[in-house]
Design an enzyme around this catalytic site. Structure first.
Site, mmCIF file in Angstrom:
data_model
loop_
_atom_site.group_PDB
_atom_site.id
_atom_site.type_symbol
_atom_site.label_atom_id
_atom_site.label_comp_id
_atom_site.label_asym_id
_atom_site.label_seq_id
_atom_site.Cartn_x
_atom_site.Cartn_y
_atom_site.Cartn_z
ATOM 1 N N GLN A 94 0.828 -1.203 0.000
ATOM 2 C CA GLN A 94 0.000 0.000 0.000
ATOM 3 C C GLN A 94 0.862 1.253 0.000
ATOM 4 O O GLN A 94 2.050 1.218 0.302
ATOM 5 C CB GLN A 94 -0.917 0.004 1.218
ATOM 6 C CG GLN A 94 -0.189 -0.097 2.544
ATOM 7 C CD GLN A 94 -1.152 -0.343 3.699
ATOM 8 O OE1 GLN A 94 -1.458 0.587 4.442
ATOM 9 N NE2 GLN A 94 -1.623 -1.574 3.834
ATOM 10 N N HIS A 96 0.265 5.847 0.555
ATOM 11 C CA HIS A 96 -0.625 6.890 1.047
ATOM 12 C C HIS A 96 -0.366 8.196 0.290
ATOM 13 O O HIS A 96 0.760 8.456 -0.132
ATOM 14 C CB HIS A 96 -0.415 7.104 2.543
ATOM 15 C CG HIS A 96 -0.464 5.846 3.342
ATOM 16 N ND1 HIS A 96 -1.577 5.037 3.377
ATOM 17 C CD2 HIS A 96 0.471 5.231 4.110
ATOM 18 C CE1 HIS A 96 -1.329 3.988 4.151
ATOM 19 N NE2 HIS A 96 -0.098 4.078 4.594
ATOM 20 N N GLU A 131 3.589 7.825 8.363
ATOM 21 C CA GLU A 131 3.562 7.025 9.585
ATOM 22 C C GLU A 131 4.979 6.603 9.968
ATOM 23 O O GLU A 131 5.892 6.575 9.142
ATOM 24 C CB GLU A 131 2.682 5.792 9.395
ATOM 25 C CG GLU A 131 3.100 4.877 8.257
ATOM 26 C CD GLU A 131 2.037 3.842 7.907
ATOM 27 O OE1 GLU A 131 2.379 2.647 7.887
ATOM 28 O OE2 GLU A 131 0.871 4.229 7.648
ATOM 29 N N HIS A 257 4.713 0.048 0.576
ATOM 30 C CA HIS A 257 5.213 -0.724 1.697
ATOM 31 C C HIS A 257 4.219 -1.796 2.116
ATOM 32 O O HIS A 257 3.039 -1.746 1.783
ATOM 33 C CB HIS A 257 5.515 0.189 2.894
ATOM 34 C CG HIS A 257 4.302 0.918 3.400
ATOM 35 N ND1 HIS A 257 3.863 2.103 2.839
ATOM 36 C CD2 HIS A 257 3.418 0.639 4.397
ATOM 37 C CE1 HIS A 257 2.777 2.519 3.473
ATOM 38 N NE2 HIS A 257 2.494 1.642 4.422
ATOM 39 N N ARG A 276 -4.130 0.533 -2.233
ATOM 40 C CA ARG A 276 -3.508 -0.789 -2.257
ATOM 41 C C ARG A 276 -2.887 -1.076 -3.612
ATOM 42 O O ARG A 276 -3.409 -0.661 -4.643
ATOM 43 C CB ARG A 276 -4.532 -1.852 -1.879
ATOM 44 C CG ARG A 276 -4.950 -1.752 -0.416
ATOM 45 C CD ARG A 276 -6.055 -2.710 -0.023
ATOM 46 N NE ARG A 276 -6.322 -2.574 1.410
ATOM 47 C CZ ARG A 276 -7.110 -1.644 1.944
ATOM 48 N NH1 ARG A 276 -7.709 -0.772 1.151
ATOM 49 N NH2 ARG A 276 -7.273 -1.569 3.248
#
Length: 391
Positions: A94, A96, A131, A257, A276
């Site tokens: 996935q 972001h 993240e 990742h 995804r």
């Protein structure tokens, strides 16, 4: 300052031991415990000891809870979510979006009337989702694209006719050509390609050939879990990262990742935007994924901590969150910060003391501390503290 009750997410890839043991529950559990959420995410906000959900408490008193600078920068919302993540099986590949990409994508789907719970919906909110994962057990992950020459060698070593179109695309057009080529394959061609790759990869592992052995081992394993999934081939072009406990990795926008195994404390910008790219049965929005992906190749650095206020700090380039690990002794140490804090205890017993009294945190328990509130912590205990980055 309040102790919190937190939600557990039971995804199939989760561990039956790590989070149950942290929470003092029977282990192994009767179902996987994948994530423990701590924060004000509207999907499952933590509940304060006074009975209010954290998001409701912030809505009632945003200035007191968040502080002026956080409100000015992020609005009346806690900009981060803290988790304990524990994986026994691989997560999906996935990426972001950036804030700008998320805003455009979210507005377009809102205008088109796509329901938020539609399985084909791509952008759930207008926020980015960088993240950091700090390992508490050894963690294996796919993280970003490995150097191009290395990817070419890894694919060519398998000597498969089925891989020649991918190798040609990679050699001539780089990752920007090879990744879409794989994701656009017909189901029949995907099946034959992934089957051939898995079999040949397994043969190198069986022969104890050390070159790319971990990459090939995982490719063979992933093909068993996700037969016919092009993510198996994409994994050959990704960096394979192993984090020791105490090491961390930061995942910026666009980084492709997948966590493969292990457990860690994760802090992210509070968003649901996940695009995804494989190793999944869920919807893959190819056009949006290609728009979002960062095709830069190269190593992904492991983050080692630096000594900062309150403990060992793991620096990142974003303002949404900041993560510190603190080993506190019997003598209290200062945890005061300008921003709001979520504090998690993973070992021992901690006593948090502030102007409104004390909160005792045992293993697996957490607390919310409003912005700027003076607070000290005594132990012995190990604490993880998420807050916003300094202005």
């Amino acid at each position: 300052m309040w102790q919190m009750t937190n939600a557990v997410r039971h995804y199939p890839w989760g561990s039956r031991t790590v989070i149950p043991e942290l929470l003092g529950e029977p282990s192994p559990a009767d179902q996987p415990y994948a994530e423990l959420w701590m924060g004000a995410h509207p999907g499952q906000p933590s509940v304060l000891s006074d009975g209010r959900s954290l998001d409701a408490a912030i809505a009632e008193e945003p200035e007191q809870m968040l502080g002026e600078s956080v409100r000015h920068r992020f609005g009346d919302r806690l900009p981060f979510l803290m988790k304990v993540l524990a994986a026994d099986l691989p997560l999906s590949l996935q990426a972001h979006p950036t804030t700008a990409q998320a805003q455009v994508g979210f507005a377009a789907e809102e205008a088109a009337g796509v329901p938020l719970d539609d399985p084909t919906r791509t952008f759930k909110d207008p926020y980015h989702k960088p993240e950091i994962l700090l390992a508490i057990t050894p963690v294996e992950a796919l993280c970003g694209f490995r150097p191009l020459a290395e990817s070419l060698h890894c694919l060519a070593k398998l000597q498969l006719a089925e891989l020649m179109p991918t190798i040609a695309a990679l050699a001539n057009g780089g990752l920007q050509a090879a990744i879409p080529q794989l994701l656009a394959l017909s189901e029949r061609r995907r099946d034959s390609l992934v089957t051939a790759v898995a079999a040949k990869a397994a043969s190198f592992v069986a022969a104890h050939d050390p070159e790319f052995i971990n990459t090939y081992r995982w490719a063979a394993s992933l093909a068993e879990t996700y037969p016919g999934d092009p993510g198996v081939v994409i994994s050959l072009m990704c960096n394979h990262l192993t984090l020791k406990p105490g090491e961390a990795v930061f995942l910026p926008a666009g980084n492709l990742h997948a966590y493969l195994s292990g457990a860690g404390v994760e802090v992210m910008a509070s968003s649901d935007n996940v695009l995804r790219g494989g190793l999944t049965s869920k919807h893959v929005d190819l056009a949006a994924l290609i728009e979002v992906l960062d095709f830069t190749d190269g190593r992904v650095p492991v983050i080692h901590p630096v000594l900062g206020p309150g403990g060992l700090r793991y620096p990142t380039p974003v303002r949404d969150f900041d993560l510190t690990r603190a080993q506190v002794d019997v003598d209290p140490g200062v945890l005061t910060t300008a921003g709001p804090q979520v504090v998690l205890c993973t070992e021992g017993t901690a006593v948090l003391s502030g102007p409104d009294g004390e909160v005792v945190l045992r293993q697996g328990e957490s607390a919310f501390v409003p912005a700027g509130q003076p607070v000290t912590a005594g132990g012995p205990a190990v604490l993880y503290r998420a807050t916003t980055s300094a202005a």
